[in-house]
Scaffold this active site. Sequence first.
Site, mmCIF file in Angstrom:
data_model
loop_
_atom_site.group_PDB
_atom_site.id
_atom_site.type_symbol
_atom_site.label_atom_id
_atom_site.label_comp_id
_atom_site.label_asym_id
_atom_site.label_seq_id
_atom_site.Cartn_x
_atom_site.Cartn_y
_atom_site.Cartn_z
ATOM 1 N N LYS A 59 99.554 -19.304 11.978
ATOM 2 C CA LYS A 59 98.647 -18.741 10.982
ATOM 3 C C LYS A 59 97.253 -18.549 11.580
ATOM 4 O O LYS A 59 96.884 -19.226 12.545
ATOM 5 C CB LYS A 59 98.587 -19.614 9.731
ATOM 6 C CG LYS A 59 97.802 -20.909 9.895
ATOM 7 C CD LYS A 59 97.657 -21.666 8.586
ATOM 8 C CE LYS A 59 96.690 -21.001 7.649
ATOM 9 N NZ LYS A 59 95.297 -21.007 8.120
ATOM 10 N N LYS A 65 96.021 -20.598 17.665
ATOM 11 C CA LYS A 65 97.124 -19.922 18.359
ATOM 12 C C LYS A 65 96.647 -19.200 19.620
ATOM 13 O O LYS A 65 97.230 -19.361 20.696
ATOM 14 C CB LYS A 65 97.786 -18.942 17.392
ATOM 15 C CG LYS A 65 98.766 -17.956 17.994
ATOM 16 C CD LYS A 65 99.322 -17.037 16.912
ATOM 17 C CE LYS A 65 98.235 -16.347 16.125
ATOM 18 N NZ LYS A 65 97.388 -15.443 16.936
ATOM 19 N N LYS A 106 92.721 -8.067 15.115
ATOM 20 C CA LYS A 106 91.347 -8.435 15.474
ATOM 21 C C LYS A 106 91.084 -8.214 16.959
ATOM 22 O O LYS A 106 89.939 -8.160 17.389
ATOM 23 C CB LYS A 106 91.071 -9.907 15.123
ATOM 24 C CG LYS A 106 91.135 -10.231 13.647
ATOM 25 C CD LYS A 106 90.545 -11.590 13.339
ATOM 26 C CE LYS A 106 91.158 -12.722 14.113
ATOM 27 N NZ LYS A 106 92.592 -12.943 13.839
ATOM 28 N N ASP A 116 100.664 -15.175 9.807
ATOM 29 C CA ASP A 116 100.467 -15.237 8.352
ATOM 30 C C ASP A 116 101.318 -14.200 7.621
ATOM 31 O O ASP A 116 101.772 -14.425 6.513
ATOM 32 C CB ASP A 116 98.996 -14.964 7.991
ATOM 33 C CG ASP A 116 98.065 -16.022 8.533
ATOM 34 O OD1 ASP A 116 97.718 -16.935 7.779
ATOM 35 O OD2 ASP A 116 97.690 -15.928 9.712
#
Length: 291
Positions: free
Chosen positions: A13, A18, A44, A130
């Site tokens: 998530k 991560k 992103k 997510d």
Amino acid sequence: MKKKIKQIAIYGKGGIGKSTTTSNLSAALSEMGLKVMQFGCDPKSDSTNTLRDGKYIPTVLDTLREKKIVKAHDVIFEGFNGIYCVEAGGPAPGVGCAGRGIITAVELFKQQKVFEELDLDIVIYDVLGDVVCGGFAVPIREGIAEHVFTVSSSDFMSVYASNNLFKGISKYSSSGGALLGGVIANSMGSPFSKEIIDDFVNKTQTQIIEYVPRSVTVTQSELQGKTTIEAAPTSKQADVYRSLARKIAGHEESKTPAPLDTVELRKWAAKWGDYLLSVEQGNITSIGASI
């Protein structure tokens, strides 16, 4: 004989660490003499920043919007210790599927046989965990990644995201999809964090690959735009990432997990919630058999 390239995907998530884990893993693998490519799959586009002194790189989708024809080498940039860095990118805000960058980038690299040309040993896909949409599921669904690992803390939403990932792996496991290598337990250090994640792993019939403690060294390194491996190579935290790298480099057998259904997961979480409240109130002082 054609060399087999190990391809793995790391999910988790947003905000769980991560990309931090993935970049340090890439750096540690490169120290072992392996040729590594890190493939950022988050819109992103910040997966590879700490491999390049905090600098962003042009994404596959951004480059495709600017040019009619794109060569894979136009979107591959060298980072720390010769690591090849790629960012798939995403659509313009509010437009299109966030997973489209993964689909487009993977197809581009397949067509141009880039992995073989670069003679890579390992490709690591850093994937947002997510959202389980078609694009983000590509490394699992199409078997692009042979092994999948998830980064999870003991926080419920992190465990929830990992359990959802397990459901996706289970769904595609019978049709050639990637299988689960295990859980990278991150941000270990708060009371009972290890016990909680160990219990979740036991319930879902998987395994812990490495325990990664919470460390200010990671924060200090990232503020410099670097991985811990580069900024603090002699630190204990760097050695944890090296241990993780050795385990993943040697990992061969992945399995189908046994995810909990939503009701089971909520009951499991509620039991731990009640237990921790009892500990805080002084009614219990050790791990009980009821958990």
